[in-house]
Design an enzyme around this catalytic site. Sequence first.
Site, mmCIF file in Angstrom:
data_model
loop_
_atom_site.group_PDB
_atom_site.id
_atom_site.type_symbol
_atom_site.label_atom_id
_atom_site.label_comp_id
_atom_site.label_asym_id
_atom_site.label_seq_id
_atom_site.Cartn_x
_atom_site.Cartn_y
_atom_site.Cartn_z
ATOM 1 N N ARG A 38 41.079 27.970 83.933
ATOM 2 C CA ARG A 38 40.039 28.726 83.212
ATOM 3 C C ARG A 38 40.755 29.850 82.481
ATOM 4 O O ARG A 38 41.397 30.697 83.097
ATOM 5 C CB ARG A 38 39.002 29.287 84.189
ATOM 6 C CG ARG A 38 38.096 30.316 83.529
ATOM 7 C CD ARG A 38 36.900 30.693 84.351
ATOM 8 N NE ARG A 38 35.915 29.627 84.331
ATOM 9 C CZ ARG A 38 34.638 29.770 84.688
ATOM 10 N NH1 ARG A 38 34.201 30.941 85.114
ATOM 11 N NH2 ARG A 38 33.799 28.768 84.630
ATOM 12 N N HIS B 163 33.458 24.134 77.604
ATOM 13 C CA HIS B 163 33.241 24.133 79.054
ATOM 14 C C HIS B 163 32.816 22.717 79.475
ATOM 15 O O HIS B 163 31.678 22.490 79.905
ATOM 16 C CB HIS B 163 32.169 25.174 79.402
ATOM 17 C CG HIS B 163 32.109 25.545 80.852
ATOM 18 N ND1 HIS B 163 32.989 25.053 81.808
ATOM 19 C CD2 HIS B 163 31.261 26.372 81.537
ATOM 20 C CE1 HIS B 163 32.688 25.564 82.981
ATOM 21 N NE2 HIS B 163 31.646 26.358 82.852
ATOM 22 N N GLN C 200 31.050 21.786 82.921
ATOM 23 C CA GLN C 200 29.650 22.186 83.049
ATOM 24 C C GLN C 200 28.730 21.153 82.394
ATOM 25 O O GLN C 200 27.706 20.775 82.958
ATOM 26 C CB GLN C 200 29.441 23.565 82.406
ATOM 27 C CG GLN C 200 28.023 24.064 82.544
ATOM 28 C CD GLN C 200 27.647 24.400 83.977
ATOM 29 O OE1 GLN C 200 28.344 25.157 84.636
ATOM 30 N NE2 GLN C 200 26.555 23.833 84.477
ATOM 31 N N ASP D 224 22.343 30.223 77.347
ATOM 32 C CA ASP D 224 23.474 30.811 78.084
ATOM 33 C C ASP D 224 23.497 32.305 77.752
ATOM 34 O O ASP D 224 22.755 32.770 76.871
ATOM 35 C CB ASP D 224 24.772 30.106 77.636
ATOM 36 C CG ASP D 224 26.003 30.505 78.440
ATOM 37 O OD1 ASP D 224 25.858 31.141 79.486
ATOM 38 O OD2 ASP D 224 27.118 30.170 77.991
ATOM 39 N N CYS E 27 23.730 27.276 82.624
ATOM 40 C CA CYS E 27 24.952 27.060 83.417
ATOM 41 C C CYS E 27 25.138 28.110 84.497
ATOM 42 O O CYS E 27 25.856 27.878 85.457
ATOM 43 C CB CYS E 27 26.167 26.994 82.500
ATOM 44 S SG CYS E 27 26.536 28.540 81.642
ATOM 45 N N ARG F 148 27.813 20.498 89.832
ATOM 46 C CA ARG F 148 29.215 20.789 89.497
ATOM 47 C C ARG F 148 30.117 20.149 90.551
ATOM 48 O O ARG F 148 31.156 19.566 90.232
ATOM 49 C CB ARG F 148 29.458 22.314 89.465
ATOM 50 C CG ARG F 148 28.778 23.066 88.337
ATOM 51 C CD ARG F 148 29.345 22.710 86.975
ATOM 52 N NE ARG F 148 30.771 22.978 86.856
ATOM 53 C CZ ARG F 148 31.331 24.171 86.612
ATOM 54 N NH1 ARG F 148 30.558 25.228 86.417
ATOM 55 N NH2 ARG F 148 32.644 24.314 86.502
#
Length: 308
Positions: free
Chosen positions: A106, A133, A136, A222, A262, A290
Amino acid sequence: MSSPIKHYLQFKDFTREEYDYVFARAKWIKEKFKRYEPYHPLFDRTLVMIFEKASTRTRLSFEAGMHQLGGSAIYLNTRDSQLGRGEPVEDAGQVISRMSDLVMIRTFEQDIVERFAANSRVPIINGLTNEYHPCQILADILTFIEHRGSIQGKTVAWIGDSNNMCNTWLQAAEVLDFNVHVSTPPGYEVEPERAGLFGTHHFEQFADPMEACKGADLVTTDVWTSMGFEAENEARMKAFADWCVDSDMMSVAHKDAVFMHCLPAHRGEEVTAEVIDGPQSVVWDEAENRLHAQKALMEYLVLGRIES
Ligand code: CP
Ligand code: NVA
Protein backbone atom coordinates in the site's frame (compact mmCIF):
# COMPACT_ATOMS: atom_id res chain seq x y z
CA MET A 1 11.56 -21.16 -19.70
CA SER A 2 9.40 -20.44 -16.66
CA SER A 3 6.20 -18.45 -17.21
CA PRO A 4 6.21 -14.75 -16.25
CA ILE A 5 5.17 -13.92 -12.71
CA LYS A 6 1.57 -12.87 -12.39
CA HIS A 7 1.06 -9.66 -10.41
CA TYR A 8 -2.17 -7.89 -9.38
CA LEU A 9 -1.37 -4.20 -9.76
CA GLN A 10 -4.56 -2.96 -11.38
CA PHE A 11 -7.98 -4.45 -12.03
CA LYS A 12 -7.28 -4.93 -15.72
CA ASP A 13 -4.37 -7.27 -14.95
CA PHE A 14 -6.89 -10.15 -14.94
CA THR A 15 -9.24 -11.21 -17.71
CA ARG A 16 -12.95 -11.77 -17.29
CA GLU A 17 -12.32 -15.51 -17.32
CA GLU A 18 -9.78 -15.19 -14.51
CA TYR A 19 -12.32 -13.18 -12.49
CA ASP A 20 -14.94 -15.90 -13.01
CA TYR A 21 -12.40 -18.35 -11.58
CA VAL A 22 -11.37 -16.13 -8.64
CA PHE A 23 -14.99 -15.34 -7.66
CA ALA A 24 -15.86 -19.05 -7.76
CA ARG A 25 -12.82 -19.86 -5.60
CA ALA A 26 -13.72 -17.06 -3.17
CA LYS A 27 -17.20 -18.55 -2.76
CA TRP A 28 -15.74 -22.03 -2.17
CA ILE A 29 -13.09 -20.79 0.29
CA LYS A 30 -15.67 -18.67 2.14
CA GLU A 31 -18.11 -21.56 2.51
CA LYS A 32 -15.37 -23.83 3.83
CA PHE A 33 -14.28 -21.15 6.30
CA LYS A 34 -17.88 -20.69 7.49
CA ARG A 35 -18.04 -24.45 8.16
CA TYR A 36 -14.84 -24.14 10.27
CA GLU A 37 -13.02 -26.53 7.92
CA PRO A 38 -9.27 -25.84 7.87
CA TYR A 39 -7.82 -25.19 4.42
CA HIS A 40 -4.06 -24.67 4.22
CA PRO A 41 -2.99 -24.50 0.57
CA LEU A 42 -0.35 -21.86 1.42
CA PHE A 43 1.26 -23.86 4.24
CA ASP A 44 4.80 -22.61 4.91
CA ARG A 45 4.40 -19.64 2.51
CA THR A 46 5.15 -16.08 3.59
CA LEU A 47 3.32 -12.89 2.67
CA VAL A 48 5.12 -9.58 3.23
CA MET A 49 2.80 -6.60 3.67
CA ILE A 50 4.31 -3.15 3.14
CA PHE A 51 2.30 -0.16 4.33
CA GLU A 52 3.23 3.42 3.51
CA LYS A 53 -0.31 4.57 4.41
CA ALA A 54 -2.68 3.69 7.26
CA SER A 55 -5.01 0.69 7.13
CA THR A 56 -7.46 -1.34 9.19
CA ARG A 57 -9.27 -3.63 6.72
CA THR A 58 -6.44 -4.27 4.29
CA ARG A 59 -3.93 -5.24 6.94
CA LEU A 60 -6.38 -7.34 8.88
CA SER A 61 -7.82 -9.17 5.88
CA PHE A 62 -4.43 -9.99 4.36
CA GLU A 63 -2.86 -11.00 7.66
CA ALA A 64 -5.81 -13.08 8.87
CA GLY A 65 -6.32 -14.49 5.35
CA MET A 66 -2.73 -15.66 5.01
CA HIS A 67 -2.85 -17.24 8.46
CA GLN A 68 -6.11 -19.02 7.61
CA LEU A 69 -4.55 -20.39 4.40
CA GLY A 70 -1.74 -21.93 6.45
CA GLY A 71 0.97 -19.35 5.82
CA SER A 72 2.35 -16.41 7.73
CA ALA A 73 2.36 -12.66 7.16
CA ILE A 74 4.99 -10.07 8.01
CA TYR A 75 4.06 -6.41 8.44
CA LEU A 76 6.51 -3.70 7.37
CA ASN A 77 5.88 0.02 7.40
CA THR A 78 7.79 3.02 6.23
CA ARG A 79 8.45 4.27 9.75
CA ASP A 80 10.26 1.15 10.99
CA SER A 81 12.04 -0.04 7.84
CA GLN A 82 14.69 1.25 5.47
CA LEU A 83 11.90 2.04 2.99
CA GLY A 84 11.32 5.29 4.86
CA ARG A 85 15.00 6.18 4.66
CA GLY A 86 15.29 6.27 0.92
CA GLU A 87 16.30 2.71 0.00
CA PRO A 88 15.50 2.43 -3.71
CA VAL A 89 12.25 0.63 -4.47
CA GLU A 90 14.13 -1.55 -6.98
CA ASP A 91 16.53 -2.75 -4.27
CA ALA A 92 13.68 -3.39 -1.85
CA GLY A 93 11.92 -5.45 -4.55
CA GLN A 94 15.02 -7.60 -5.08
CA VAL A 95 15.60 -8.25 -1.38
CA ILE A 96 12.05 -8.65 -0.07
CA SER A 97 11.06 -10.99 -2.89
CA ARG A 98 13.99 -13.32 -2.12
CA MET A 99 12.63 -13.91 1.37
CA SER A 100 8.93 -14.30 0.66
CA ASP A 101 6.35 -15.92 -1.61
CA LEU A 102 4.01 -12.97 -2.09
CA VAL A 103 4.13 -9.22 -1.39
CA MET A 104 1.29 -6.75 -0.82
CA ILE A 105 2.06 -3.04 -1.01
CA ARG A 106 0.00 0.00 0.00
CA THR A 107 1.71 3.17 -1.15
CA PHE A 108 1.42 6.48 -2.98
CA GLU A 109 2.10 6.57 -6.76
CA GLN A 110 1.24 3.53 -8.88
CA ASP A 111 4.74 3.79 -10.32
CA ILE A 112 6.13 2.54 -6.98
CA VAL A 113 4.29 -0.80 -7.15
CA GLU A 114 5.13 -1.15 -10.85
CA ARG A 115 8.86 -0.64 -10.16
CA PHE A 116 8.77 -3.00 -7.19
CA ALA A 117 7.05 -5.65 -9.34
CA ALA A 118 9.59 -5.25 -12.14
CA ASN A 119 12.29 -6.25 -9.63
CA SER A 120 10.40 -9.00 -7.85
CA ARG A 121 10.74 -12.78 -8.02
CA VAL A 122 7.28 -13.25 -6.52
CA PRO A 123 3.75 -11.89 -7.22
CA ILE A 124 2.99 -8.35 -6.07
CA ILE A 125 -0.48 -7.22 -4.99
CA ASN A 126 -1.58 -3.59 -5.02
CA GLY A 127 -3.12 -2.94 -1.59
CA LEU A 128 -4.04 0.65 -2.64
CA THR A 129 -2.19 3.37 -4.49
CA ASN A 130 -3.19 6.94 -5.30
CA GLU A 131 -4.52 5.62 -8.61
CA TYR A 132 -6.12 2.22 -7.87
CA HIS A 133 -7.57 -0.08 -5.22
CA PRO A 134 -8.18 -3.37 -7.06
CA CYS A 135 -8.52 -5.62 -3.98
CA GLN A 136 -11.44 -3.49 -2.76
CA ILE A 137 -13.32 -3.70 -6.06
CA LEU A 138 -12.69 -7.45 -6.12
CA ALA A 139 -14.50 -7.68 -2.78
CA ASP A 140 -17.20 -5.23 -3.87
CA ILE A 141 -18.06 -7.22 -6.98
CA LEU A 142 -18.06 -10.48 -5.00
CA THR A 143 -20.53 -8.77 -2.65
CA PHE A 144 -22.72 -7.60 -5.53
CA ILE A 145 -22.75 -11.13 -7.01
CA GLU A 146 -23.78 -12.60 -3.65
CA HIS A 147 -26.63 -10.11 -3.24
CA ARG A 148 -27.83 -9.58 -6.80
CA GLY A 149 -26.12 -12.04 -9.17
CA SER A 150 -23.90 -11.19 -12.15
CA ILE A 151 -22.81 -7.56 -12.51
CA GLN A 152 -22.67 -7.80 -16.32
CA GLY A 153 -24.95 -5.22 -17.92
CA LYS A 154 -25.74 -3.57 -14.57
CA THR A 155 -25.23 0.12 -13.69
CA VAL A 156 -23.04 1.39 -10.86
CA ALA A 157 -23.43 5.03 -9.76
CA TRP A 158 -20.21 6.53 -8.42
CA ILE A 159 -20.82 9.74 -6.47
CA GLY A 160 -17.95 11.96 -5.33
CA ASP A 161 -14.23 12.00 -5.98
CA SER A 162 -12.68 10.49 -9.12
CA ASN A 163 -10.14 8.73 -6.91
CA ASN A 164 -8.45 5.32 -6.74
CA MET A 165 -11.79 3.59 -6.07
CA CYS A 166 -13.54 5.36 -8.93
CA ASN A 167 -10.70 4.57 -11.36
CA THR A 168 -10.84 0.91 -10.39
CA TRP A 169 -14.62 0.72 -10.83
CA LEU A 170 -14.10 2.16 -14.32
CA GLN A 171 -11.50 -0.48 -15.20
CA ALA A 172 -13.74 -3.20 -13.79
CA ALA A 173 -16.63 -2.01 -15.97
CA GLU A 174 -14.49 -2.52 -19.05
CA VAL A 175 -13.26 -5.96 -18.02
CA LEU A 176 -16.61 -7.29 -16.74
CA ASP A 177 -18.93 -5.39 -19.10
CA PHE A 178 -21.11 -3.17 -16.93
CA ASN A 179 -21.69 0.60 -16.83
CA VAL A 180 -20.55 3.28 -14.41
CA HIS A 181 -22.33 6.61 -14.01
CA VAL A 182 -19.88 9.04 -12.45
CA SER A 183 -20.81 12.34 -10.85
CA THR A 184 -18.03 14.51 -9.43
CA PRO A 185 -17.91 18.21 -8.57
CA PRO A 186 -16.52 20.45 -11.33
CA GLY A 187 -12.73 20.23 -11.43
CA TYR A 188 -12.66 16.69 -10.01
CA GLU A 189 -13.76 14.80 -13.14
CA VAL A 190 -12.39 11.43 -14.25
CA GLU A 191 -9.09 11.54 -16.08
CA PRO A 192 -9.37 8.54 -18.45
CA GLU A 193 -5.62 8.19 -18.91
CA ARG A 194 -4.94 8.17 -15.17
CA ALA A 195 -7.81 5.71 -14.75
CA GLY A 196 -6.07 3.41 -17.24
CA LEU A 197 -9.12 2.84 -19.43
CA PHE A 198 -9.11 1.00 -22.75
CA GLY A 199 -11.61 3.56 -24.04
CA THR A 200 -14.57 1.22 -24.46
CA HIS A 201 -17.09 3.80 -23.18
CA HIS A 202 -18.45 1.86 -20.24
CA PHE A 203 -18.88 5.10 -18.31
CA GLU A 204 -20.82 8.32 -18.50
CA GLN A 205 -20.19 11.52 -16.55
CA PHE A 206 -23.06 13.46 -14.95
CA ALA A 207 -22.93 16.97 -13.52
CA ASP A 208 -25.92 16.20 -11.27
CA PRO A 209 -25.49 13.29 -8.80
CA MET A 210 -29.27 12.65 -8.84
CA GLU A 211 -29.06 12.01 -12.59
CA ALA A 212 -26.15 9.60 -12.07
CA CYS A 213 -28.18 7.60 -9.51
CA LYS A 214 -31.27 7.22 -11.71
CA GLY A 215 -31.94 3.52 -12.28
CA ALA A 216 -28.59 2.43 -10.79
CA ASP A 217 -28.26 -1.11 -9.42
CA LEU A 218 -25.48 -0.12 -7.05
CA VAL A 219 -24.80 3.32 -5.56
CA THR A 220 -21.37 3.86 -4.09
CA THR A 221 -19.09 6.59 -2.82
CA ASP A 222 -15.91 7.16 -0.85
CA VAL A 223 -14.21 9.82 1.28
CA TRP A 224 -13.90 13.29 -0.22
CA THR A 225 -10.22 13.43 0.72
CA SER A 226 -8.12 10.33 0.15
CA MET A 227 -4.91 9.51 2.00
CA GLY A 228 -2.06 11.59 0.63
CA PHE A 229 -4.36 14.49 -0.36
CA GLU A 230 -4.92 15.93 3.13
CA ALA A 231 -3.57 19.36 2.12
CA GLU A 232 -6.62 19.75 -0.16
CA ASN A 233 -9.12 18.89 2.57
CA GLU A 234 -10.53 22.36 3.18
CA ALA A 235 -11.15 23.07 -0.52
CA ARG A 236 -12.65 19.61 -0.97
CA MET A 237 -15.09 20.00 1.94
CA LYS A 238 -16.55 23.01 0.13
CA ALA A 239 -16.48 21.57 -3.38
CA PHE A 240 -18.07 18.21 -2.45
CA ALA A 241 -20.89 19.49 -0.20
CA ASP A 242 -23.63 18.49 -2.69
CA TRP A 243 -22.10 15.06 -3.36
CA CYS A 244 -23.44 13.38 -0.23
CA VAL A 245 -25.32 10.14 -0.95
CA ASP A 246 -28.68 10.57 0.77
CA SER A 247 -32.09 8.92 0.70
CA ASP A 248 -33.22 11.18 -2.19
CA MET A 249 -30.42 9.76 -4.33
CA MET A 250 -31.23 6.20 -3.26
CA SER A 251 -34.92 6.79 -4.05
CA VAL A 252 -34.19 7.40 -7.76
CA ALA A 253 -31.95 4.34 -8.05
CA HIS A 254 -33.40 0.92 -8.89
CA LYS A 255 -35.72 -0.22 -6.09
CA ASP A 256 -33.37 -3.18 -5.39
CA ALA A 257 -30.23 -1.03 -5.51
CA VAL A 258 -27.55 -1.73 -2.91
CA PHE A 259 -25.30 0.87 -1.31
CA MET A 260 -21.55 0.26 -0.89
CA HIS A 261 -18.66 2.15 0.67
CA CYS A 262 -15.13 0.78 0.99
CA LEU A 263 -14.81 2.35 4.48
CA PRO A 264 -13.70 4.18 6.52
CA ALA A 265 -16.77 6.42 6.10
CA HIS A 266 -17.60 9.91 7.27
CA ARG A 267 -21.31 10.07 8.06
CA GLY A 268 -22.69 13.49 7.15
CA GLU A 269 -20.01 14.07 4.49
CA GLU A 270 -20.00 11.63 1.54
CA VAL A 271 -23.00 9.64 2.87
CA THR A 272 -25.80 10.18 5.35
CA ALA A 273 -26.13 7.89 8.37
CA GLU A 274 -29.62 7.02 7.10
CA VAL A 275 -28.16 5.49 3.93
CA ILE A 276 -25.02 3.78 5.24
CA ASP A 277 -26.88 2.37 8.24
CA GLY A 278 -30.07 1.75 6.26
CA PRO A 279 -31.62 -1.36 4.69
CA GLN A 280 -29.97 -1.01 1.26
CA SER A 281 -26.47 -0.80 2.68
CA VAL A 282 -24.27 -3.91 2.36
CA VAL A 283 -21.11 -2.31 3.75
CA TRP A 284 -20.43 -4.94 6.43
CA ASP A 285 -20.67 -7.82 3.95
CA GLU A 286 -18.47 -5.77 1.64
CA ALA A 287 -15.83 -5.32 4.35
CA GLU A 288 -15.93 -9.01 5.30
CA ASN A 289 -15.52 -10.04 1.69
CA ARG A 290 -12.09 -8.43 1.59
CA LEU A 291 -10.98 -11.51 3.55
CA HIS A 292 -12.58 -14.13 1.30
CA ALA A 293 -11.80 -12.43 -2.03
CA GLN A 294 -8.14 -11.89 -1.12
CA LYS A 295 -7.72 -15.48 0.06
CA ALA A 296 -8.83 -16.57 -3.42
CA LEU A 297 -6.53 -13.97 -4.97
CA MET A 298 -3.49 -15.09 -2.95
CA GLU A 299 -4.19 -18.75 -3.70
CA TYR A 300 -4.43 -17.98 -7.42
CA LEU A 301 -1.27 -15.86 -7.55
CA VAL A 302 0.85 -18.39 -5.66
CA LEU A 303 -0.56 -21.70 -6.87
CA GLY A 304 -2.34 -20.87 -10.12
CA ARG A 305 -5.58 -22.62 -11.00
CA ILE A 306 -6.68 -25.46 -8.78
CA GLU A 307 -8.83 -27.93 -10.65
CA SER A 308 -11.63 -29.02 -8.35
N1 CP B 1 -11.20 -0.13 2.54
C1 CP B 1 -9.93 -0.18 2.96
O1 CP B 1 -8.98 -0.42 2.18
O2 CP B 1 -9.77 0.01 4.30
P1 CP B 1 -8.41 0.24 5.08
O3 CP B 1 -7.87 1.59 4.67
O4 CP B 1 -8.82 0.19 6.53
O5 CP B 1 -7.44 -0.86 4.73
N1 NVA C 1 -9.90 6.60 -1.45
C1 NVA C 1 -9.52 6.22 -0.11
C2 NVA C 1 -9.75 4.78 0.13
C3 NVA C 1 -9.41 4.29 1.51
C4 NVA C 1 -9.61 2.83 1.68
C5 NVA C 1 -8.06 6.60 0.12
O1 NVA C 1 -7.24 6.37 -0.78
O2 NVA C 1 -7.73 7.12 1.19
